[in-house]
Scaffold this motif. Structure first.
Motif, short mmCIF file in Angstrom:
data_model
loop_
_atom_site.label_atom_id
_atom_site.label_comp_id
_atom_site.label_asym_id
_atom_site.label_seq_id
_atom_site.Cartn_x
_atom_site.Cartn_y
_atom_site.Cartn_z
N VAL A 73 23.42 -7.06 -27.07
CA VAL A 73 23.68 -5.63 -27.26
C VAL A 73 25.19 -5.42 -27.22
O VAL A 73 25.83 -5.75 -26.23
N ARG A 128 30.79 -1.27 -25.43
CA ARG A 128 32.07 -0.61 -25.70
C ARG A 128 32.52 0.11 -24.45
O ARG A 128 31.72 0.47 -23.59
N PRO A 172 26.41 0.32 -23.49
CA PRO A 172 26.00 -0.08 -24.84
C PRO A 172 26.61 0.85 -25.89
O PRO A 172 26.71 2.07 -25.69
N LYS A 173 27.00 0.28 -27.00
CA LYS A 173 27.67 1.00 -28.08
C LYS A 173 26.87 2.23 -28.53
O LYS A 173 27.43 3.28 -28.79
N LYS A 174 25.56 2.12 -28.60
CA LYS A 174 24.71 3.22 -29.09
C LYS A 174 24.72 4.43 -28.17
O LYS A 174 24.36 5.53 -28.59
N SER A 175 25.12 4.27 -26.91
CA SER A 175 25.11 5.39 -25.97
C SER A 175 26.43 6.16 -25.98
O SER A 175 26.59 7.12 -25.24
N ARG A 227 31.48 7.57 -31.42
CA ARG A 227 32.68 6.95 -32.00
C ARG A 227 33.58 8.02 -32.59
O ARG A 227 33.13 8.94 -33.26
N ASN A 254 27.72 8.34 -37.27
CA ASN A 254 26.96 7.15 -37.65
C ASN A 254 27.66 5.85 -37.30
O ASN A 254 27.06 4.79 -37.40
N GLY A 255 28.93 5.93 -36.92
CA GLY A 255 29.68 4.73 -36.55
C GLY A 255 29.98 3.82 -37.72
O GLY A 255 30.18 2.63 -37.54
N LYS A 256 30.04 4.37 -38.92
CA LYS A 256 30.21 3.54 -40.12
C LYS A 256 31.51 3.79 -40.87
O LYS A 256 31.82 3.06 -41.80
N TYR A 305 35.62 4.91 -28.50
CA TYR A 305 34.31 5.40 -28.06
C TYR A 305 34.43 6.28 -26.83
O TYR A 305 35.25 6.00 -25.94
#
Length: 105
Positions: free
Chosen positions: A11, A14, A24-27, A30, A43-45, A52
């Motif tokens: 996982v 960040r 975790p990056k998803k929490s 960005r 979306n972090g893209k 973060y």
């Protein structure tokens, strides 16, 4: 293959530039520096240098003081700051988040 040799997915982690806690990056949310300015990247893209921040007012307030600009290696313009302040206003109060965590434990 034995159960112990099964591969576990790593996982991505960040660090929040507001509180310096690793999660975790998803929490985290960005924020990205692009040639057009600094934007929230839901979306972090988006292409560009990213940083973060937790979805908490205290982290955003701390990050906006100076650490976000340093992490993005830029100076926040008034327009950038206004965009980020608008996102800050949509975040829940930390006391509501703290109370929710206390109820769950």
């Amino acid at each position: 293959m034995t159960p112990n040799s099964a591969k576990t997915k790593k996982v991505p982690q960040r660090t929040c530039v507001g509180c310096r806690k690793v999660d975790p990056k998803k929490s985290l949310i960005r924020v990205v520096r692009t040639p057009e300015g600094v934007f929230v990247d839901p979306n972090g893209k988006l292409n560009g240098r990213g940083a973060y921040i937790h979805e908490q007012r205290s982290c955003w307030q701390a990050a906006l003081k100076d650490s976000l600009a340093r992490a993005l290696k830029t100076t926040l313009t008034e327009e950038d700051r206004a965009r980020l302040e608008a996102k800050l206003q949509t975040l829940p109060d930390d006391t509501a988040t703290d109370n929710a965590e206390n109820v769950q434990t």
